[in-house]
Design a protein around this motif. Structure first.
Motif, PDB file in Angstrom:
ATOM      1  N   ASP A 183      31.438  27.685  30.081  1.00  0.00           N
ATOM      2  CA  ASP A 183      30.789  28.429  31.165  1.00  0.00           C
ATOM      3  C   ASP A 183      31.012  29.918  30.975  1.00  0.00           C
ATOM      4  O   ASP A 183      32.093  30.354  30.543  1.00  0.00           O
ATOM      5  N   ARG A 184      29.973  30.682  31.305  1.00  0.00           N
ATOM      6  CA  ARG A 184      30.117  32.137  31.344  1.00  0.00           C
ATOM      7  C   ARG A 184      30.938  32.495  32.563  1.00  0.00           C
ATOM      8  O   ARG A 184      30.634  32.092  33.677  1.00  0.00           O
ATOM      9  N   LEU A 185      32.012  33.237  32.357  1.00  0.00           N
ATOM     10  CA  LEU A 185      32.945  33.513  33.442  1.00  0.00           C
ATOM     11  C   LEU A 185      32.421  34.669  34.288  1.00  0.00           C
ATOM     12  O   LEU A 185      32.569  35.844  33.954  1.00  0.00           O
ATOM     13  N   LEU A 186      31.782  34.327  35.381  1.00  0.00           N
ATOM     14  CA  LEU A 186      31.260  35.308  36.335  1.00  0.00           C
ATOM     15  C   LEU A 186      31.853  35.000  37.704  1.00  0.00           C
ATOM     16  O   LEU A 186      31.568  33.957  38.289  1.00  0.00           O
ATOM     17  N   LYS A 187      32.645  35.903  38.190  1.00  0.00           N
ATOM     18  CA  LYS A 187      33.293  35.695  39.466  1.00  0.00           C
ATOM     19  C   LYS A 187      32.335  35.998  40.608  1.00  0.00           C
ATOM     20  O   LYS A 187      31.628  36.996  40.596  1.00  0.00           O
ATOM     21  N   ASP A 188      32.290  35.093  41.600  1.00  0.00           N
ATOM     22  CA  ASP A 188      31.453  35.332  42.768  1.00  0.00           C
ATOM     23  C   ASP A 188      31.949  36.554  43.535  1.00  0.00           C
ATOM     24  O   ASP A 188      33.154  36.838  43.588  1.00  0.00           O
ATOM     25  N   VAL A 189      31.002  37.268  44.125  1.00  0.00           N
ATOM     26  CA  VAL A 189      31.312  38.469  44.896  1.00  0.00           C
ATOM     27  C   VAL A 189      31.009  38.195  46.360  1.00  0.00           C
ATOM     28  O   VAL A 189      29.867  37.864  46.706  1.00  0.00           O
ATOM     29  N   THR A 190      32.009  38.322  47.204  1.00  0.00           N
ATOM     30  CA  THR A 190      31.855  38.127  48.643  1.00  0.00           C
ATOM     31  C   THR A 190      31.974  39.473  49.342  1.00  0.00           C
ATOM     32  O   THR A 190      32.975  40.182  49.162  1.00  0.00           O
ATOM     33  N   ILE A 191      30.958  39.826  50.124  1.00  0.00           N
ATOM     34  CA  ILE A 191      30.901  41.116  50.801  1.00  0.00           C
ATOM     35  C   ILE A 191      30.907  40.897  52.306  1.00  0.00           C
ATOM     36  O   ILE A 191      30.178  40.032  52.827  1.00  0.00           O
ATOM     37  N   LEU A 192      31.710  41.691  52.978  1.00  0.00           N
ATOM     38  CA  LEU A 192      31.835  41.620  54.428  1.00  0.00           C
ATOM     39  C   LEU A 192      31.115  42.813  55.043  1.00  0.00           C
ATOM     40  O   LEU A 192      31.306  43.957  54.598  1.00  0.00           O
ATOM     41  N   ASP A 193      30.259  42.560  56.057  1.00  0.00           N
ATOM     42  CA  ASP A 193      29.542  43.653  56.705  1.00  0.00           C
ATOM     43  C   ASP A 193      30.265  44.087  57.980  1.00  0.00           C
ATOM     44  O   ASP A 193      31.335  43.563  58.327  1.00  0.00           O
ATOM     45  N   LEU A 194      29.682  45.046  58.676  1.00  0.00           N
ATOM     46  CA  LEU A 194      30.312  45.580  59.876  1.00  0.00           C
ATOM     47  C   LEU A 194      30.396  44.552  61.002  1.00  0.00           C
ATOM     48  O   LEU A 194      31.224  44.679  61.911  1.00  0.00           O
TER      49      LEU A 194
END
Length: 461
Positions: free
Chosen positions: A148-159
């Motif tokens: 697998d291509r190692l791509l870390k998920d990105v979690t973003i929190l809004d206001l």
């Protein structure tokens, strides 16, 4: 030996295009992309790692494999982190190829293999990996082994404290909101002044958009991760216009003020190739650096150090001299972009020159990787910039191939002279309509401007 020069021009830089590009750049002596291409390539550093899992017979071979410096049969070679094993490709006798995992690149004596012609190991979805068993002396199939291509998920929190998770699945970027709604991301637009993100998605031929404001918790790191994730899978990333000032403009303004204090110019002697110093007012020439120029150099070095820790763009505060604001840091200065770009292009012994239009150019040498040469642009009236970048690349490559053969000229001086002559050539194209007329006066102007540029170049670390 032949001198190989490469000028990559890529609009959509992805892992696939990078692996194709490395076929030519791995052995290049000189590479000259523009700033946008180098920036996109450097952002792919996140997606150049593979994860191999699923084998109980060879647990030492399982783990993360990072892209290696060499190539095998026009495909990348990956090396196990903290290990001595490699993943590489070899063509088969019957025409079909194989991906191997073993201790020696290019050897068929390996621990595992997979019959596949795929450009990258993670694209091998149809075949089954086979591993060698020392107990039975046979090759045993194992369908549990995956790459697998190692791509870390990105979690973003809004206001509003709502979470959005961005992930890459089979080359496509997906965004999952708090309501478990999943959409295909087609474009991301970022406004750093308001810290607002607009995600454009398409579902059933309908285009939708989702806007939200970033939470104050680590916005810079999240934006950096999301930007690299977009570049890895080829999703367009666009910045909204703002009034921010690029850091190199601040450095150029400081350098210009400091250099204006001196009337001495550095000139290269045609006969010996050495540098002497010429006083533009008294017409005096000396071989040793004048004391006035030494004071200016120290002052310039101090000014450059004051902004050396700065990254990306800065927001100048009116009435303040603070120019180290890192709120919008994306770690995309020449000091970080050029070494990452050279690593991903597989450069071993060459010179990487990145041109940036009216901002000048940056030059990185693989034999002196600790510093970067900054060459300012030539101040000429803009008539027609068509072909200026190609002229710069051609002039740099031709001069570098010739000057490197001179034994009395050091490598750093050859690179410096080549960069100045290339900048003057590009300036001649900008200041003329179409191809400049080649005549004696033009050649004298080019040489005069190139010599004047030698006094304005400087290094950054």
């Amino acid at each position: 030996a032949p001198f190989l020069s490469v000028e990559p021009v890529i609009h959509d830089v992805t892992i696939a295009t990078l692996e194709t590009l490395r076929k030519h750049t791995a052995k290049a002596d000189f590479i000259c992309p523009d700033w946008d291409t180098a920036l996109k390539i450097s952002r792919l550093i996140q997606g150049t790692m593979l994860r191999v899992s699923g084998s109980a017979l060879h647990p030492k071979l399982m783990g993360r494999y990072e892209i290696y410096e060499t190539q095998s049969n026009f495909r990348n070679v990956y090396k196990l982190q903290d290990g001595k094993y490699f993943m590489y490709f070899l063509p088969g006798e019957s025409g079909a190829g194989r991906w191997y995992i073993g201790p020696t690149v290019g050897s068929t004596t390996a621990c595992m293999f997979l019959d596949s012609e795929a450009v990258s190991p993670e694209e091998c979805v149809d075949g089954v990996w086979r591993e060698y068993s020392a107990y039975t002396s046979q090759w045993l199939p194992n369908s549990n082994i995956t790459v697998d291509r190692l791509l870390k998920d990105v979690t973003i929190l809004d206001l509003k404290h709502e979470r959005r998770t961005f992930s890459v699945v089979r080359g496509r970027m997906l965004m999952q909101s708090g309501k478990n709604a999943v959409c295909n991301v087609s474009e991301i637009i970022y406004d750093d002044q308001q810290r607002k993100i607009r995600v454009v998605s398409r579902q059933e031929d309908a285009e939708n958009s989702d806007e939200f404001f970033l939470h104050k918790s680590k916005p810079v790191q999240k934006i950096k991760q999301l930007m690299r994730l977009c570049c890895t899978c080829g999703v367009p990333w666009r910045d909204e216009p703002s009034d921010r000032v690029p850091w190199e403009e601040v450095v150029d303004s400081i350098a210009g003020k400091v250099r204006a204090q001196t009337v001495w110019k550095a000139v290269v002697d045609d006969r010996t190739g050495k540098v002497y110093y010429w006083n533009t007012i008294t017409d005096e020439t000396v071989w040793s650096r004048p004391p006035e120029l030494l004071r200016v150099s120290r002052s310039l070095e101090t000014s450059i150090k004051s902004v050396r820790n700065m990254r990306g763009y800065i927001t100048p505060i009116e009435g303040s001299t603070n120019i180290t604001d890192e709120r919008y840091s994306l770690d995309e200065t020449p000091q970080s972009v050029l070494p990452r770009c050279a690593k991903l292009l597989g450069m071993k012994h060459g010179v990487l020159a990145v041109r940036k239009g009216s901002k000048g150019s940056y030059v990185w040498d693989s034999r002196d990787p600790g510093r970067i040469l900054v060459v300012p642009a030539l101040q000429v009236p803009v008539v027609d910039p068509t072909g200026a970048g190609n002229a710069y690349s051609a002039a740099f490559g031709v001069n570098l191939s010739r000057l490197l053969r001179r034994r009395r000229l050091s490598r750093s001086m050859a690179i410096m002279i080549s960069a100045c002559r290339a900048t003057a050539t590009g300036g001649a194209f900008v200041a003329s309509k179409g191809m400049p007329v080649v005549k004696k006066s033009t050649q004298e102007w080019l040489e005069r401007e190139a010599r004047s540029l030698l006094a304005r170049v400087f290094y950054i670390k």
